[in-house]
Design a protein around this motif. Structure first.
Motif, PDB file in Angstrom:
ATOM      1  N   ILE A 252       0.889  -1.045   0.093  1.00 23.29           N
ATOM      2  CA  ILE A 252       0.093  -0.029   0.165  1.00 23.29           C
ATOM      3  C   ILE A 252       0.984   1.134   0.076  1.00 23.29           C
ATOM      4  O   ILE A 252       1.752   1.276   0.933  1.00 23.29           O
ATOM      5  CB  ILE A 252      -1.046   0.047   1.320  1.00 23.29           C
ATOM      6  CG1 ILE A 252      -2.125  -1.103   1.202  1.00 23.29           C
ATOM      7  CG2 ILE A 252      -1.669   1.285   1.155  1.00 23.29           C
ATOM      8  CD1 ILE A 252      -2.543  -1.300   2.601  1.00 23.29           C
ATOM      9  N   GLU A 253       0.621   2.017  -0.881  1.00 23.67           N
ATOM     10  CA  GLU A 253       1.505   3.341  -1.039  1.00 23.67           C
ATOM     11  C   GLU A 253       0.884   4.389  -0.282  1.00 23.67           C
ATOM     12  O   GLU A 253      -0.160   4.630  -0.521  1.00 23.67           O
ATOM     13  CB  GLU A 253       1.762   3.751  -2.465  1.00 23.67           C
ATOM     14  CG  GLU A 253       2.975   4.868  -2.594  1.00 23.67           C
ATOM     15  CD  GLU A 253       3.175   5.360  -3.997  1.00 23.67           C
ATOM     16  OE1 GLU A 253       2.745   6.211  -4.410  1.00 23.67           O
ATOM     17  OE2 GLU A 253       3.850   4.622  -4.875  1.00 23.67           O
ATOM     18  N   LEU A 254       1.461   4.834   0.881  1.00 25.23           N
ATOM     19  CA  LEU A 254       0.747   5.737   1.609  1.00 25.23           C
ATOM     20  C   LEU A 254       1.422   7.219   1.135  1.00 25.23           C
ATOM     21  O   LEU A 254       0.789   8.250   1.212  1.00 25.23           O
ATOM     22  CB  LEU A 254       1.480   5.703   3.064  1.00 25.23           C
ATOM     23  CG  LEU A 254       1.133   4.367   3.724  1.00 25.23           C
ATOM     24  CD1 LEU A 254       1.931   4.042   5.077  1.00 25.23           C
ATOM     25  CD2 LEU A 254      -0.224   4.010   3.832  1.00 25.23           C
TER      26      LEU A 254
ATOM     27  N   ARG B   7       5.703   3.278   1.809  1.00 20.37           N
ATOM     28  CA  ARG B   7       4.796   2.065   2.002  1.00 20.37           C
ATOM     29  C   ARG B   7       4.938   1.190   3.060  1.00 20.37           C
ATOM     30  O   ARG B   7       5.642   1.141   3.673  1.00 20.37           O
ATOM     31  CB  ARG B   7       5.038   1.179   0.412  1.00 20.37           C
ATOM     32  CG  ARG B   7       6.390   0.635   0.397  1.00 20.37           C
ATOM     33  CD  ARG B   7       6.767   0.144  -1.076  1.00 20.37           C
ATOM     34  NE  ARG B   7       8.262  -0.303  -0.909  1.00 20.37           N
ATOM     35  CZ  ARG B   7       8.556  -1.241  -0.469  1.00 20.37           C
ATOM     36  NH1 ARG B   7       7.979  -2.220  -0.052  1.00 20.37           N
ATOM     37  NH2 ARG B   7       9.985  -1.546  -0.481  1.00 20.37           N
ATOM     38  N   ILE B   8       3.600   0.337   2.933  1.00 18.99           N
ATOM     39  CA  ILE B   8       3.459  -0.770   4.073  1.00 18.99           C
ATOM     40  C   ILE B   8       2.992  -1.841   3.197  1.00 18.99           C
ATOM     41  O   ILE B   8       2.524  -1.983   2.120  1.00 18.99           O
ATOM     42  CB  ILE B   8       2.547  -0.392   5.102  1.00 18.99           C
ATOM     43  CG1 ILE B   8       1.195   0.239   4.576  1.00 18.99           C
ATOM     44  CG2 ILE B   8       3.090   0.934   5.953  1.00 18.99           C
ATOM     45  CD1 ILE B   8       0.274   0.193   5.817  1.00 18.99           C
ATOM     46  N   PHE B   9       3.173  -3.182   3.876  1.00 19.65           N
ATOM     47  CA  PHE B   9       2.525  -4.155   3.325  1.00 19.65           C
ATOM     48  C   PHE B   9       1.122  -4.210   3.630  1.00 19.65           C
ATOM     49  O   PHE B   9       0.514  -3.442   4.565  1.00 19.65           O
ATOM     50  CB  PHE B   9       3.153  -5.547   3.851  1.00 19.65           C
ATOM     51  CG  PHE B   9       4.506  -6.026   3.550  1.00 19.65           C
ATOM     52  CD1 PHE B   9       4.627  -6.083   2.010  1.00 19.65           C
ATOM     53  CD2 PHE B   9       5.427  -6.018   4.477  1.00 19.65           C
ATOM     54  CE1 PHE B   9       6.007  -6.365   1.520  1.00 19.65           C
ATOM     55  CE2 PHE B   9       6.894  -6.154   3.841  1.00 19.65           C
ATOM     56  CZ  PHE B   9       6.937  -6.313   2.480  1.00 19.65           C
ATOM     57  N   ASP B  10       0.124  -4.785   2.832  1.00 24.13           N
ATOM     58  CA  ASP B  10      -1.438  -4.786   2.723  1.00 24.13           C
ATOM     59  C   ASP B  10      -1.758  -5.382   4.363  1.00 24.13           C
ATOM     60  O   ASP B  10      -3.074  -5.362   4.482  1.00 24.13           O
ATOM     61  CB  ASP B  10      -1.945  -5.105   1.673  1.00 24.13           C
ATOM     62  CG  ASP B  10      -1.787  -6.464   1.272  1.00 24.13           C
ATOM     63  OD1 ASP B  10      -1.100  -7.196   1.787  1.00 24.13           O
ATOM     64  OD2 ASP B  10      -2.529  -7.049   0.415  1.00 24.13           O
ATOM     65  N   GLU B  11      -1.020  -6.358   4.842  1.00 26.92           N
ATOM     66  CA  GLU B  11      -1.468  -6.697   5.996  1.00 26.92           C
ATOM     67  C   GLU B  11      -0.515  -7.380   6.696  1.00 26.92           C
ATOM     68  O   GLU B  11       0.726  -7.295   6.760  1.00 26.92           O
ATOM     69  CB  GLU B  11      -2.507  -8.078   5.631  1.00 26.92           C
ATOM     70  CG  GLU B  11      -1.770  -9.130   4.718  1.00 26.92           C
ATOM     71  CD  GLU B  11      -2.668  -9.897   4.294  1.00 26.92           C
ATOM     72  OE1 GLU B  11      -3.955 -10.220   4.329  1.00 26.92           O
ATOM     73  OE2 GLU B  11      -2.201 -11.434   4.185  1.00 26.92           O
ATOM     74  N   GLY B  12      -0.630  -7.455   8.251  1.00 28.92           N
ATOM     75  CA  GLY B  12       0.496  -7.969   8.905  1.00 28.92           C
ATOM     76  C   GLY B  12      -0.405  -8.212  10.621  1.00 28.92           C
ATOM     77  O   GLY B  12      -1.442  -8.089  10.626  1.00 28.92           O
ATOM     78  N   TYR B  13       0.447  -8.525  11.405  1.00 26.45           N
ATOM     79  CA  TYR B  13       0.003  -8.930  12.915  1.00 26.45           C
ATOM     80  C   TYR B  13       0.505  -7.728  13.602  1.00 26.45           C
ATOM     81  O   TYR B  13       1.496  -7.898  14.383  1.00 26.45           O
ATOM     82  CB  TYR B  13       0.821 -10.126  13.202  1.00 26.45           C
ATOM     83  CG  TYR B  13       0.123 -11.279  12.547  1.00 26.45           C
ATOM     84  CD1 TYR B  13      -0.991 -11.962  13.021  1.00 26.45           C
ATOM     85  CD2 TYR B  13       0.871 -12.088  11.523  1.00 26.45           C
ATOM     86  CE1 TYR B  13      -1.419 -13.026  12.408  1.00 26.45           C
ATOM     87  CE2 TYR B  13       0.544 -12.929  10.856  1.00 26.45           C
ATOM     88  CZ  TYR B  13      -0.768 -13.684  11.335  1.00 26.45           C
ATOM     89  OH  TYR B  13      -1.301 -14.644  10.692  1.00 26.45           O
ATOM     90  N   GLY B  14      -0.163  -6.704  13.999  1.00 30.93           N
ATOM     91  CA  GLY B  14       0.006  -5.403  15.044  1.00 30.93           C
ATOM     92  C   GLY B  14       1.051  -4.540  14.557  1.00 30.93           C
ATOM     93  O   GLY B  14       0.694  -3.616  14.239  1.00 30.93           O
ATOM     94  N   ILE B  15       2.494  -4.974  14.649  1.00 24.62           N
ATOM     95  CA  ILE B  15       3.141  -4.037  14.565  1.00 24.62           C
ATOM     96  C   ILE B  15       3.637  -3.667  13.102  1.00 24.62           C
ATOM     97  O   ILE B  15       3.681  -4.912  12.291  1.00 24.62           O
ATOM     98  CB  ILE B  15       4.707  -4.423  15.329  1.00 24.62           C
ATOM     99  CG1 ILE B  15       4.242  -4.214  16.760  1.00 24.62           C
ATOM    100  CG2 ILE B  15       5.874  -3.351  14.769  1.00 24.62           C
ATOM    101  CD1 ILE B  15       5.559  -4.467  17.578  1.00 24.62           C
TER     102      ILE B  15
END
Length: 115
Positions: free
Chosen positions: A7-9, A29-37
Motif C-alpha cells: 500500500i503506497e502511503l 509504503r507498507i504491506f497490505d496486512e500484518g500482525y499488529g506492528i
C-alpha cells in the motif's frame, strides 16, 4: 521494490538529513496486512549513507510527511537494523499508526484471532 501486496502511503517528496543534504524519497509504503506492528518502508532514489535509518532529522521529516496525510500519533523508531537496505529505510510504527494504516486498506491479521 514494490509488489501487489504493498500500500503506497505517499508518493515522491524531498527530505533533508542531519547534514543538510536533500534526499529524494520515491515512496512510503507498507504491506497490505500484518500482525499488529507495522514496518514502514521508505524508498529513496539514491543510495543512502550507512546508518541513515538512525538519522533523527530525516526520520522526523518522514513522519511529518505521514502526518500531513492524516496520521496522528507519536514519532516512529527504526526497525531491525537487518532490514535496512542501501536505498530503503525501514521504520517501526507505533501502535497508534494502525488506525491510519487501516484507513488506507491495511488489514490487522491479529484481529482474526480476537474473540
Amino acid at each position: 521494490m514494490t509488489t501487489d501486496t504493498d500500500i503506497e502511503l505517499s508518493g515522491a517528496f524531498q527530505a533533508k538529513d542531519s547534514n543538510g543534504r536533500t534526499l529524494e524519497v520515491k515512496a512510503i509504503r507498507i504491506f497490505d496486512e500484518g500482525y499488529g506492528i507495522i514496518d514502514v518502508y521508505v524508498d529513496f532514489k539514491a543510495q543512502l549513507d550507512p546508518g541513515a535509518y538512525k538519522d533523527t532529522v530525516l526520520t522526523r521529516q518522514i513522519v511529518e510527511r505521514l502526518r500531513s496525510l492524516g496520521y496522528k500519533g507519536p514519532d516512529f523508531g527504526h526497525s531491525d537494523p537487518g532490514l535496512q537496505e542501501s536505498k530503503i529505510i525501514v521504520l517501526e510504527a507505533p501502535e497508534e499508526f494502525s488506525d491510519f494504516a487501516k484507513s488506507r486498506g491495511w488489514k490487522n491479521l491479529a484481529e482474526d484471532f480476537d474473540e
